[in-house]
Scaffold this active site. Structure first.
Site, mmCIF file in Angstrom:
data_model
loop_
_atom_site.group_PDB
_atom_site.id
_atom_site.type_symbol
_atom_site.label_atom_id
_atom_site.label_comp_id
_atom_site.label_asym_id
_atom_site.label_seq_id
_atom_site.Cartn_x
_atom_site.Cartn_y
_atom_site.Cartn_z
ATOM 1 N N ASP A 10 -54.468 10.288 13.014
ATOM 2 C CA ASP A 10 -55.336 9.355 12.285
ATOM 3 C C ASP A 10 -54.522 8.795 11.121
ATOM 4 O OD1 ASP A 10 -57.741 8.054 11.405
ATOM 5 O OD2 ASP A 10 -58.005 9.625 9.910
ATOM 6 N N SER A 11 -55.078 7.796 10.450
ATOM 7 C CA SER A 11 -54.420 7.249 9.260
ATOM 8 C C SER A 11 -54.421 8.271 8.119
ATOM 9 C CB SER A 11 -55.162 6.001 8.802
ATOM 10 O OG SER A 11 -56.479 6.367 8.417
ATOM 11 N N CYS A 73 -58.797 7.842 15.634
ATOM 12 C CA CYS A 73 -58.925 6.742 14.682
ATOM 13 C C CYS A 73 -59.450 5.522 15.439
ATOM 14 C CB CYS A 73 -57.555 6.436 14.076
ATOM 15 S SG CYS A 73 -57.552 5.022 12.962
ATOM 16 N N CYS A 185 -65.871 5.145 12.605
ATOM 17 C CA CYS A 185 -64.665 5.529 11.860
ATOM 18 C C CYS A 185 -64.708 7.046 11.782
ATOM 19 C CB CYS A 185 -64.686 4.912 10.461
ATOM 20 S SG CYS A 185 -63.377 5.545 9.390
ATOM 21 N N HIS A 187 -63.559 9.023 9.730
ATOM 22 C CA HIS A 187 -63.813 9.587 8.393
ATOM 23 C C HIS A 187 -65.318 9.777 8.141
ATOM 24 C CE1 HIS A 187 -59.673 8.343 7.579
ATOM 25 N NE2 HIS A 187 -59.721 8.935 6.397
HETATM 26 N N1 DGL Z 1 -60.341 7.124 10.528
HETATM 27 C C1 DGL Z 1 -59.910 5.752 10.686
HETATM 28 C C2 DGL Z 1 -60.817 5.050 11.694
HETATM 29 O O1 DGL Z 1 -61.471 5.722 12.473
HETATM 30 C C3 DGL Z 1 -59.794 5.086 9.361
HETATM 31 C C4 DGL Z 1 -58.861 3.927 9.364
HETATM 32 C C5 DGL Z 1 -58.370 3.519 8.005
HETATM 33 O O2 DGL Z 1 -57.410 4.145 7.531
HETATM 34 O O3 DGL Z 1 -58.866 2.555 7.433
HETATM 35 O O4 DGL Z 1 -60.869 3.848 11.769
#
Ligand code: DGL
Length: 266
Positions: A10-11, A73, A185, A187
């Site tokens: 993920d990011s 992500c 997302c 997060h």
């Molecule tokens: N967890 C990432 C997602 O599902 C976040 C992406 C981001 O860094 O903006 O899109």
């Protein structure tokens, strides 16, 4: 049986919510996780940049001999899934969007809200895929760009977080007629308690959970489930932020794991 680890990335720390689902469902499975904390958030970056970052990470995970890769992500899934699969045709690569769309469609949802990053919402991928299965489905989309940075900074359980959710979502929920909400997302499951408290009438769908449901079927059908083994889970990050370390230790306190800094050239 296949005891090799599963690669997740993920990011930042959002994809840990997917790993959590995996540990609950398939506790023998081992994990190599990469969080690109030095370059988060991805959601406001260009498709080219996101593809370049994601492909560095996937090359790295492949070099660690993973049995499959989960793009934990939505933003990377929206921007780079096909590209990453083309680059590595021999490694099964799962994105989070397809499994979520299939679950929502299977449940017969007629009116669906979607919250996600700017990149995911601008791509329109959720609406397109949902409508491809059911042309009559009504979708309502909202980008919430400040949520990921706040979560990465550790504001998850604070009043500021709840206020920010309300700032984005109050009008969105009030002015549109939907009863299901996709957390588009990875997060966002970390703040689902705020969302549920503010809008208890909405049924929440987590992309972090749905991908694990589908990939575990894949492992079982292909005789690739792990048996009991000694491997220690690895959590790598491109910048060891306090919050990445704290969140990883908190979520996985009952498992053997190592956290390490990994930096890419250039
Ligand atoms: N967890 C990432 C997602 O599902 C976040 C992406 C981001 O860094 O903006 O899109």
């Amino acid at each position: 049986m296949d005891n090799r680890p599963i690669g997740f990335f993920d990011s930042g720390l959002g994809g840990l919510t997917s790993v959590l689902e995996l540990h609950e469902k398939l506790p023998h499975e081992k994990v190599i996780y990469f969080g690109d904390t030095a370059r988060t958030p991805y959601g406001s970056k260009s498709p080219e940049t996101i593809r370049q970052f994601a492909s560095q990470i996937v090359d790295y995970l492949v070099s660690k001999n993973v049995k499959m890769i989960i793009i934990a992500c939505n933003t990377v899934t929206a921007m780079a899934l096909d590209y990453l699969r083309q680059c590595h045709p021999d490694v099964p690569i799962y994105g989070v969007i397809g499994p979520t769309v299939r679950k929502v469609s299977k449940d017969g949802c007629a009116k669906v809200g979607i919250i996600a990053t700017k990149a995911t919402i601008s791509s329109g991928v959720y609406s397109k895929k949902l409508k491809a299965i059911n042309p009559d489905i009504e979708t309502y989309s909202l980008a919430c760009p400040a949520l990921v940075p706040l979560i990465e900074e550790g504001f998850t359980h604070t009043e500021i977080m709840e206020k920010t959710v309300a700032y984005y979502m109050d009008d969105f929920v009030r002015n549109n007629d939907f009863d299901n909400l996709i957390l588009g997302c990875t997060h966002y499951p970390l703040i689902s308690e705020h969302i549920h408290k503010l809008y208890p009438e909405l049924r929440l769908y987590s992309s972090s959970a749905e991908v694990v449901n589908e990939m575990s079927d894949y492992l079982s059908e292909n005789d690739m489930l792990a048996g009991a083994n000694e491997y220690i889970d690895r959590y790598y990050a491109s910048d060891l932020s306090d919050n990445f370390i704290n969140m990883t230790e908190l979520l996985f306190k009952d498992r053997d794991s190592k956290i390490k800094l990994v930096k890419f050239e250039g």
